[in-house]
Design a protein around this motif. Structure first.
Motif, PDB file in Angstrom:
ATOM      1  N   LEU A 299       0.642  -1.670  -0.081  1.00 58.39           N
ATOM      2  CA  LEU A 299      -0.125   0.049  -0.085  1.00 58.39           C
ATOM      3  C   LEU A 299       0.810   1.077   0.223  1.00 58.39           C
ATOM      4  O   LEU A 299       1.736   1.263   0.539  1.00 58.39           O
ATOM      5  N   VAL A 300       0.406   2.239  -0.775  1.00 54.87           N
ATOM      6  CA  VAL A 300       1.311   3.689  -1.067  1.00 54.87           C
ATOM      7  C   VAL A 300       0.688   4.851  -1.089  1.00 54.87           C
ATOM      8  O   VAL A 300      -0.628   4.004  -2.132  1.00 54.87           O
ATOM      9  N   GLN A 301       0.303   5.574  -0.681  1.00 56.32           N
ATOM     10  CA  GLN A 301      -0.268   7.102  -1.656  1.00 56.32           C
ATOM     11  C   GLN A 301       0.000   7.169  -2.711  1.00 56.32           C
ATOM     12  O   GLN A 301       1.124   6.987  -2.947  1.00 56.32           O
ATOM     13  N   ALA A 302      -0.640   8.163  -3.157  1.00 54.67           N
ATOM     14  CA  ALA A 302      -0.402   8.358  -4.567  1.00 54.67           C
ATOM     15  C   ALA A 302       0.929   9.386  -4.998  1.00 54.67           C
ATOM     16  O   ALA A 302       0.945  10.201  -3.543  1.00 54.67           O
TER      17      ALA A 302
ATOM     18  N   LEU B  32       4.078   7.325  -8.259  1.00 57.17           N
ATOM     19  CA  LEU B  32       1.980   6.495  -8.605  1.00 57.17           C
ATOM     20  C   LEU B  32       0.713   7.406  -8.448  1.00 57.17           C
ATOM     21  O   LEU B  32       0.912   8.235  -8.125  1.00 57.17           O
ATOM     22  N   LYS B  33       0.210   6.385  -9.521  1.00 57.89           N
ATOM     23  CA  LYS B  33      -1.365   7.091  -9.187  1.00 57.89           C
ATOM     24  C   LYS B  33      -2.583   6.132  -8.961  1.00 57.89           C
ATOM     25  O   LYS B  33      -2.112   4.781  -8.676  1.00 57.89           O
ATOM     26  N   THR B  34      -4.133   6.526  -8.035  1.00 54.71           N
ATOM     27  CA  THR B  34      -4.385   5.279  -7.971  1.00 54.71           C
ATOM     28  C   THR B  34      -4.540   4.239  -9.083  1.00 54.71           C
ATOM     29  O   THR B  34      -5.732   3.270  -8.478  1.00 54.71           O
ATOM     30  N   GLU B  35      -4.900   4.832 -10.313  1.00 53.61           N
ATOM     31  CA  GLU B  35      -5.480   4.093 -11.272  1.00 53.61           C
ATOM     32  C   GLU B  35      -4.463   3.294 -11.565  1.00 53.61           C
ATOM     33  O   GLU B  35      -4.266   1.785 -12.488  1.00 53.61           O
ATOM     34  N   ASP B  36      -3.224   2.898 -10.420  1.00 55.81           N
ATOM     35  CA  ASP B  36      -2.199   2.066 -10.864  1.00 55.81           C
ATOM     36  C   ASP B  36      -2.666   0.887 -10.237  1.00 55.81           C
ATOM     37  O   ASP B  36      -1.428  -0.179  -9.863  1.00 55.81           O
ATOM     38  N   THR B  37      -3.594   0.842  -9.025  1.00 59.39           N
ATOM     39  CA  THR B  37      -3.449   0.139  -8.414  1.00 59.39           C
ATOM     40  C   THR B  37      -3.654  -1.765  -8.752  1.00 59.39           C
ATOM     41  O   THR B  37      -4.954  -1.831 -10.285  1.00 59.39           O
TER      42      THR B  37
ATOM     43  N   THR C  49      -1.250  -1.551  -4.174  1.00 61.61           N
ATOM     44  CA  THR C  49      -2.708  -0.570  -3.950  1.00 61.61           C
ATOM     45  C   THR C  49      -2.539   0.735  -3.502  1.00 61.61           C
ATOM     46  O   THR C  49      -1.041   0.943  -2.405  1.00 61.61           O
ATOM     47  N   VAL C  50      -2.850   2.220  -5.100  1.00 63.73           N
ATOM     48  CA  VAL C  50      -2.560   2.970  -4.026  1.00 63.73           C
ATOM     49  C   VAL C  50      -3.945   3.601  -3.938  1.00 63.73           C
ATOM     50  O   VAL C  50      -4.670   3.910  -4.554  1.00 63.73           O
ATOM     51  N   SER C  51      -3.440   4.371  -2.955  1.00 60.72           N
ATOM     52  CA  SER C  51      -4.597   5.279  -2.499  1.00 60.72           C
ATOM     53  C   SER C  51      -4.336   6.745  -2.469  1.00 60.72           C
ATOM     54  O   SER C  51      -3.398   6.778  -2.579  1.00 60.72           O
ATOM     55  N   PRO C  52      -5.505   7.456  -2.494  1.00 56.71           N
ATOM     56  CA  PRO C  52      -5.903   8.911  -2.813  1.00 56.71           C
ATOM     57  C   PRO C  52      -4.845   9.706  -2.013  1.00 56.71           C
ATOM     58  O   PRO C  52      -4.702   9.416  -0.696  1.00 56.71           O
TER      59      PRO C  52
END
Length: 117
Positions: A11-14, A86-91, A114-117
């Motif tokens: 899990l990583v932030q955008a 990374l972008k949320t759409e890379d999840t 998982t990329v969080s906003p």
């Protein structure tokens, strides 16, 4: 038998970065082109990037260009995917693949990104 074991997801932030690794065994790694694919929920599996057996040639999906870098270390039988900005759409679940005669011959089990906003 061929084994491909991915690691490094999470899990990583955008805007953040992750580096995925794929440890290969059961074949002569330095003879094989390799690739990373990804699959988001409800979608098909899409190519992210490919790398030639010697590492001198790479190609990327449009969404990966400028943000992702595929590389390999043939001494360690490992292929990497460095993912920046990374972008949320890379999840997605990211899969390592062994390429034989220009098609995917083997898949890894996948690692969740998982990329969080």
């Amino acid at each position: 038998q061929v084994q491909l074991v991915e690691s490094g997801g999470g899990l990583v932030q955008a805007g953040g970065s992750l580096r995925l690794s794929c440890a290969a065994s059961g074949f002569i790694f330095s003879f094989s082109a390799m690739a990373w694919y990804r699959q988001a929920p409800g979608t098909g599996r899409d190519l992210v990037a490919r790398i030639t057996s010697g590492g001198g040639g790479t190609n990327y999906a449009d969404f990966a260009k400028g943000r992702f870098t595929i590389s390999r270390d043939n001494a360690k039988n490992t292929v990497y995917l460095q993912m920046n900005s990374l972008k949320t759409e890379d999840t997605a679940v990211y899969y390592c693949a062994k390429i034989t005669l220009r098609v995917v011959a083997n898949w890894g089990q996948g690692t969740q990104v998982t990329v969080s906003p």
